[in-house]
Design an enzyme around this catalytic site. Structure first.
Site, mmCIF file in Angstrom:
data_model
loop_
_atom_site.group_PDB
_atom_site.id
_atom_site.type_symbol
_atom_site.label_atom_id
_atom_site.label_comp_id
_atom_site.label_asym_id
_atom_site.label_seq_id
_atom_site.Cartn_x
_atom_site.Cartn_y
_atom_site.Cartn_z
ATOM 1 N N GLN A 155 -0.850 2.740 -5.901
ATOM 2 C CA GLN A 155 -2.289 2.885 -5.672
ATOM 3 C C GLN A 155 -3.131 2.386 -6.839
ATOM 4 O O GLN A 155 -4.196 1.803 -6.652
ATOM 5 C CB GLN A 155 -2.631 4.353 -5.388
ATOM 6 C CG GLN A 155 -2.331 4.763 -3.965
ATOM 7 C CD GLN A 155 -2.774 6.183 -3.679
ATOM 8 O OE1 GLN A 155 -2.941 6.989 -4.605
ATOM 9 N NE2 GLN A 155 -2.962 6.515 -2.416
ATOM 10 N N SER A 178 -8.128 -2.712 -2.311
ATOM 11 C CA SER A 178 -8.943 -1.530 -2.013
ATOM 12 C C SER A 178 -10.100 -1.378 -2.999
ATOM 13 O O SER A 178 -11.216 -1.030 -2.616
ATOM 14 C CB SER A 178 -8.075 -0.267 -2.029
ATOM 15 O OG SER A 178 -7.207 -0.249 -0.919
ATOM 16 N N TYR A 187 -3.147 -0.960 7.615
ATOM 17 C CA TYR A 187 -4.160 -1.916 8.043
ATOM 18 C C TYR A 187 -4.214 -1.984 9.558
ATOM 19 O O TYR A 187 -3.238 -1.718 10.258
ATOM 20 C CB TYR A 187 -3.858 -3.317 7.494
ATOM 21 C CG TYR A 187 -4.022 -3.449 6.007
ATOM 22 C CD1 TYR A 187 -5.288 -3.523 5.429
ATOM 23 C CD2 TYR A 187 -2.917 -3.496 5.167
ATOM 24 C CE1 TYR A 187 -5.439 -3.650 4.063
ATOM 25 C CE2 TYR A 187 -3.059 -3.625 3.799
ATOM 26 C CZ TYR A 187 -4.321 -3.703 3.244
ATOM 27 O OH TYR A 187 -4.469 -3.823 1.891
ATOM 28 N N ARG A 233 0.846 -1.200 0.000
ATOM 29 C CA ARG A 233 0.000 0.000 0.000
ATOM 30 C C ARG A 233 0.879 1.248 0.000
ATOM 31 O O ARG A 233 0.995 1.958 0.993
ATOM 32 C CB ARG A 233 -0.940 -0.016 1.202
ATOM 33 C CG ARG A 233 -1.871 -1.204 1.215
ATOM 34 C CD ARG A 233 -2.980 -1.037 2.224
ATOM 35 N NE ARG A 233 -4.023 -0.150 1.720
ATOM 36 C CZ ARG A 233 -5.081 0.250 2.439
ATOM 37 N NH1 ARG A 233 -5.201 -0.137 3.682
ATOM 38 N NH2 ARG A 233 -5.993 1.032 1.912
ATOM 39 N N ASP A 281 -3.845 -1.285 -6.539
ATOM 40 C CA ASP A 281 -4.374 -1.746 -5.254
ATOM 41 C C ASP A 281 -5.750 -2.393 -5.424
ATOM 42 O O ASP A 281 -6.785 -1.785 -5.175
ATOM 43 C CB ASP A 281 -4.442 -0.572 -4.275
ATOM 44 C CG ASP A 281 -4.782 -1.007 -2.857
ATOM 45 O OD1 ASP A 281 -5.025 -2.209 -2.649
ATOM 46 O OD2 ASP A 281 -4.806 -0.142 -1.969
#
Length: 335
Positions: free
Chosen positions: A131, A137, A232, A126, A134
């Site tokens: 991004q 997510s 997290y 992360r 990801d």
């Protein structure tokens, strides 16, 4: 490169690893893109849409797996009637998907012995520069949105406050446990539907994000680090879990809807909602446990089932992103 898209065969999985517009970008970049016939149908992407994008439709599944350089999947390869799917990959091939390596050691060893390079999408770091890759997510965004809708559908009440000639109806109270990507989307969706929303998380850093969405933040002061690398939530000590439950009990008993989203990568989901908490809720209340596939955050959760315990409806949905396969597939393909 020869890039192949496999058809998902695991029960309940409706997503596809590549959608036509992203496939077209790969074709335009000079790659050969193959699609196993019917791979996109459950996500509303017919073979014809891929063919129009320049993709070659392959009907021979075994040939596609063996001849490709890169195989794209969504879920974990599985054992078929006469073989394991990874046995069809040739040495030097690359496999990309949600592979759950922590829970599939035998498969990881099989990939290694077959000299296959495996890239597990859920373990992409992360980092800011990662991004756009990801996928954890992107799929959690779908989960949070759908989780709020499942809760609204199961609750026998209005979510917004209504002022009518027949009187005023109070808004529903929603408690979201876990303010990660899924939790934040659940908060935003419940707020758009008019509910009064609270959110609980052990990480103080998420307070501002929760409040920016119009929800109240429920925190708990713990004498240990609560955020792991990458942001997290971290698995905490037994003493900290006890303190969490004391705070949660007070807020859960006032909620019409509880949506739980707390997960720890590579481990069983933390148990946050005890049977005593469920018993303290008002009859007709709803719990949606979005961590059901990892064992669940609620003591009464049964993965893939809806049960009623102490008058409270507990949903343990599995394959939640597959309930919205088209946008989930679009986001995953971009990742």
């Amino acid at each position: 490169m020869r890039i192949a898209v496999a058809k998902e065969v695991r029960e309940g999985e409706r997503r596809v690893a590549l959608v036509p517009d992203i496939a077209a970008q790969l074709v335009n970049a000079g790659h050969d893109v193959w699609l196993q016939s019917g791979a996109g149908l459950k996500a509303s992407f017919p073979d014809a849409a891929y063919a129009e994008a320049g993709v070659t439709i392959i009907t021979d599944c075994a040939w596609l797996w063996h001849e490709t350089d890169i195989l794209l999947k969504v879920g974990v390869p599985i054992e078929r009637c006469d073989h394991h799917e990874v046995e069809r990959l040739r040495p030097g091939a690359v496999l990309i998907g949600f592979l759950n390596p922590m829970g599939n050691l035998a498969m990881v060893q099989q990939l290694a012995s077959g000299q296959v390079t495996a890239l597990s999408m859920e373990w992409i770091p992360r980092l800011s520069r990662a991004q756009s890759m990801d996928a954890l997510s992107s799929q959690a965004t779908v989960m949070g949105y759908k989780g709020a809708l499942l809760a609204a559908d199961a609750l026998g009440k209005f979510l917004p406050m209504l002022t009518t000639a027949a009187g005023t109806v109070a808004p529903a109270k929603v408690l979201v446990i876990g303010a990660g990507v899924a939790g934040l989307m659940a908060i935003a969706t419940a707020r758009r539907l008019g509910a009064v929303v609270e959110a609980f998380d052990i990480r103080p850093a998420v307070r501002e994000e929760v409040q920016s969405l119009g929800a109240s933040f429920v925190g708990v002061e713990l004498e240990e680090e609560t955020a792991a690398e990458g942001g997290y939530a971290k698995d905490v000590s037994a003493a900290s879990r006890q303190r969490e439950q004391e705070v949660l009990h007070e807020h859960i008993q006032r909620a019409d809807i509880v949506i739980t989203t707390a997960q720890v990568p590579g481990k069983r989901a933390p148990l946050l909602v005890s049977e005593d908490m469920v018993a303290a809720m008002q009859p007709g209340s709803v719990i949606v446990d979005l961590a059901a596939e990892q064992g669940g955050n609620c003591a009464g959760t049964e993965p893939g089932k809806t049960i009623v315990q102490h008058g409270v409806t507990i949903l343990g949905p599995c394959h939640v992103p597959s309930m919205m396969p088209a946008p989930a597939s679009q986001m995953y393909a971009k990742n």
